[in-house]
Design a protein around this motif. Structure first.
Motif, short mmCIF file in Angstrom:
data_model
loop_
_atom_site.label_atom_id
_atom_site.label_comp_id
_atom_site.label_asym_id
_atom_site.label_seq_id
_atom_site.Cartn_x
_atom_site.Cartn_y
_atom_site.Cartn_z
N GLU A 36 -11.51 20.41 39.25
CA GLU A 36 -10.23 20.94 39.73
C GLU A 36 -10.23 22.46 39.80
O GLU A 36 -9.39 23.04 40.49
N LEU A 37 -11.16 23.10 39.13
CA LEU A 37 -11.23 24.55 39.20
C LEU A 37 -11.85 25.01 40.52
O LEU A 37 -11.35 25.91 41.19
N LEU A 38 -12.98 24.36 40.91
CA LEU A 38 -13.68 24.74 42.14
C LEU A 38 -13.38 23.81 43.30
O LEU A 38 -13.93 23.99 44.39
N ASP A 39 -12.57 22.80 43.06
CA ASP A 39 -12.14 21.87 44.12
C ASP A 39 -13.35 21.24 44.82
O ASP A 39 -13.53 21.37 46.04
N ARG A 40 -14.17 20.55 44.05
CA ARG A 40 -15.34 19.88 44.61
C ARG A 40 -15.62 18.60 43.82
O ARG A 40 -15.30 18.51 42.63
N PRO A 41 -16.21 17.59 44.49
CA PRO A 41 -16.59 16.37 43.76
C PRO A 41 -17.85 16.61 42.94
O PRO A 41 -18.76 17.33 43.37
N VAL A 42 -17.91 16.02 41.77
CA VAL A 42 -19.07 16.13 40.89
C VAL A 42 -19.32 14.79 40.23
O VAL A 42 -18.51 13.86 40.33
N ALA A 43 -20.46 14.69 39.55
CA ALA A 43 -20.76 13.51 38.72
C ALA A 43 -20.70 13.96 37.26
O ALA A 43 -21.23 15.02 36.90
N VAL A 44 -20.07 13.17 36.44
CA VAL A 44 -19.95 13.47 35.01
C VAL A 44 -20.68 12.38 34.22
O VAL A 44 -20.41 11.19 34.40
N LYS A 45 -21.60 12.81 33.37
CA LYS A 45 -22.37 11.88 32.55
C LYS A 45 -21.90 11.98 31.10
O LYS A 45 -22.05 13.02 30.45
N LEU A 46 -21.31 10.91 30.63
CA LEU A 46 -20.81 10.82 29.26
C LEU A 46 -21.74 9.94 28.43
O LEU A 46 -21.89 8.76 28.71
N PRO A 47 -22.41 10.49 27.42
CA PRO A 47 -23.33 9.67 26.63
C PRO A 47 -22.58 8.72 25.71
O PRO A 47 -21.38 8.87 25.48
N ALA A 48 -23.33 7.74 25.20
CA ALA A 48 -22.75 6.81 24.23
C ALA A 48 -22.39 7.59 22.96
O ALA A 48 -22.84 8.72 22.75
N GLY A 49 -21.63 6.95 22.09
CA GLY A 49 -21.02 7.67 20.99
C GLY A 49 -21.92 8.08 19.85
O GLY A 49 -21.49 8.87 19.00
#
Length: 466
Positions: A36-49
Motif C-alpha cells: 500500500e505504500l508503493l501501490d504495487r502487487p507483491v508476494a508475501v512469504k510467511l514461514p511456519a511458526g
C-alpha cells in the motif's frame, strides 16, 4: 474460538495487505498481497511458526538480497508482524510473478517436454545459478517446483534453504535438506554448502524435463539410499549425445566431477535449436519442417552422359563438404571438453586454443595454372553466420565477453534467417549496435568488439549482395 491468522485483508507491518493465499507448504505460506505504500502487487512469504522456519526466512532475505539478476525472483523486503497471540511472525516480501512452474507444466503434459524446450529452460537456470554462485550464494533446492516459466522468461524461485558458499551444514533436523528426490548426495553427508550441489539439482531438473520423472523417483530418504545404489534410469537414446553427457556429469556423485554453472550454461546454450525453418533435426513430437530447408530436393535423373571432368569435380566437392563437417565436429568436441573432466588420477592433456587470427591451412601446391579463388569469393551466408557464432563462443571462453552478453548475442544470432533478407539485415544491424553498447558498458574487450564488427560486416554484405 481462536481467530484464524493470517487471513485475507490482514495488514502486515502497516504496509502489506494480504489478498489471496497462493500456496501452502510444509515450511511457509505464500500470499498475493498489495504494497500500500508503493501501490504495487507483491508476494508475501510467511514461514511456519517454529523458530527454525523463522530463522530460515531471515537467512533467505539476507542471501537473496545479494542477488540482482533477471532470472532470479527479486526480494524486496524483510519485516516482522505481530500475531493475535502476541508472538512475532517474520515474513519476506518478494516479486510477484505470473506464469507456471516447470512442475505444473510437466503435470499438465502428463510426460516429458520436447528436449529443445528443456534445453532452453536449463540454459536460463544455469545462467541464474552462475550469477548466484558468483555472489557466493548456493540455492540448495533446485527442482521443477522452484523454476517459474513467466511471459518475460524463466525465473528461479525460493532461496528458503539457501546458504553462503562454504558455510558448514549444521542442520541436524534435516528440515533444510529439501525434497529427497532432488537432494544431492553430499547434502546427506553434512558437507559445507558448495555450488556443485546446485549443479546436481540442475541435472535432476534436466533429467525430469526430458523423461517426465526424476532419476530417483522416491519419497523418503530411505528409498533414496536404495535407489542410488542401483543408479539412475537410462536416458533416452534419442536425445543429443552432449545433452545426455551433461546430465550425467551433473548427476555424478563426486561434486568435483560436476561442471560449473557457467560451463553447463555454455553447453546448453549451444544445444538450443534454431528457428524451425533452420532445424537439421526435428524436435520430438514435431514434424520435420526444417529438413526440407536443409536437404537438397532430389532432381529428376539426367539421362544424358555426364562428362568425366564434371563427375570428378562433383566427387571432390562431396569430399570437401565431408572434410569440413569433420573439422567442425572436432572443433565442437574440443570446445565442450572443458566440462568433461577425466576420472580421478587419469592423465590429462590440453590442446592449444584456436586463435581467431590463425588462417586456414593452405592447400597443397599443384602444377595447375588455375588461380585459386580467394576466401571472400567462397564465403557463404551460412559460413559467415557460423564465423560470428564461433567468435562469440571463443570470446566467452577466453573471458573477453561477459557470459550474459554472449548469451544475448547467441539468442539474436538464432533469429537470423538467411532466406529472409530484410529481417536478417535488421538483426545484423541490431547486433552491431549491441556490440558498441556492450563495449561501452565494459561487457567485452575492444579487440573482441572489433572482431565481431568485422564479421558482422561480412555477413551483412553477403545478405545484401544480389
Amino acid at each position: 474460538m481462536h481467530e484464524v491468522w493470517p487471513a485475507p485483508d490482514t495488514l502486515l507491518a502497516s504496509r502489506y495487505r494480504l489478498v489471496t493465499l497462493l500456496e501452502t507448504g510444509g515450511m511457509a505460506q505464500v500470499w498475493r498481497a498489495a504494497d500500500e505504500l508503493l501501490d504495487r502487487p507483491v508476494a508475501v512469504k510467511l514461514p511456519a511458526g517454529d523458530t527454525r522456519a523463522a530463522h530460515l526466512a531471515w537467512r533467505e532475505a539476507r542471501l537473496a538480497a545479494r542477488l540482482s539478476h533477471p532470472g532470479i525472483a527479486a526480494v524486496h523486503d524483510y519485516r516482522e508482524a505481530v500475531r493475535p497471540d502476541g508472538s512475532v511472525a517474520p515474513f519476506v516480501v518478494m516479486e510477484l510473478l505470473d506464469g507456471e512452474t516447470v512442475a505444473a507444466r510437466l503435470c499438465d503434459a502428463g510426460g516429458p517436454m520436447p528436449w529443445g524446450e528443456a534445453v532452453s529452460i536449463g540454459t536460463a537456470v544455469a545462467e541464474a545459478l552462475a550469477a548466484a554462485h558468483a555472489a557466493g550464494v548456493v540455492h540448495r533446492d533446485i527442482k521443477p517446483g522452484n523454476v517459474m516459466l513467466c511471459p518475460g522468461g524463466v525465473k528461479l524461485l525460493d532461496f528458503g534453504i539457501s546458504a553462503a558458499a562454504g558455510e558448514p551444514d549444521d542442520d541436524e533436523t534435516g528440515v533444510s535438506f529439501g525434497t529427497p528426490a532432488y537432494a544431492a548426495p553430499e547434502r546427506l553427508d553434512g558437507k559445507p554448502a558448495e555450488p556443485a550441489t546446485d549443479l546436481y539439482g540442475l541435472g535432476v531438473l534436466l533429467f525430469e524435463m526430458v523423461t517426465g520423472e526424476p532419476p530417483y523417483d522416491v519419497n523418503t530418504w530411505e528409498e533414496l539410499a536404495l535407489a542410488q545404489a542401483n543408479g539412475p534410469t537410462p536416458l533416452p537414446e534419442a536425445l543429443p549425445a552432449r545433452l545426455r553427457e551433461l546430465i550425467l556429469r551433473c548427476l555424478d556423485e563426486d561434486p568435483l566431477r560436476r561442471p560449473t554453472a557457467a560451463q553447463a550454461r555454455r553447453v546448453l546454450s549451444r544445444l538450443i535449436p534454431s528457428a524451425p525453418a533452420r532445424l537439421t533435426i526435428p524436435l520430438p513430437g514435431r514434424p520435420p519442417t526444417g529438413l526440407a530447408r536443409v536437404l537438397p530436393t532430389p532432381a529428376a535423373p539426367d539421362r544424358s552422359p555426364l562428362p568425366r571432368r564434371l563427375a570428378v569435380g562433383a566427387a571432390l566437392a562431396v569430399i570437401a563438404v565431408a572434410f569440413i563437417a569433420v573439422i567442425n565436429a572436432v572443433g565442437d568436441s574440443q570446445r565442450e571438453a572443458e566440462f568433461a573432466q577425466p576420472p580421478s588420477g587419469a592423465p590429462t592433456t590440453t590442446a592449444p586454443a584456436e586463435s581467431e587470427s590463425t588462417p586456414p591451412p593452405a592447400p597443397p601446391a599443384t602444377t595447375s595454372t588455375t588461380t585459386s579463388p580467394s576466401p571472400a569469393a567462397t564465403l557463404t551466408v551460412d559460413v559467415a553466420l557460423s564465423r560470428v557464432r564461433a567468435a562469440v563462443e571463443r570470446g566467452e571462453d577466453r573471458g573477453e565477453i561477459r557470459p550474459d552478453v554472449a548469451l544475448d548475442f547467441m539468442n539474436l544470432l538464432r533469429l537470423i534467417d538467411p532466406d529472409s533478407e530484410a529481417d536478417s539485415t535488421d538483426q545484423v544491424d541490431q547486433l552491431a549496435r549491441k556490440v558498441r553498447e556492450r563495449l561501452n558498458e565494459g561487457g567485452m574487450t575492444e579487440a573482441q568488439a572489433a572482431l565481431l564488427q568485422q564479421r558482422l560486416a561480412d555477413l551483412r554484405g553477403l545478405l545484401t549482395t544480389p
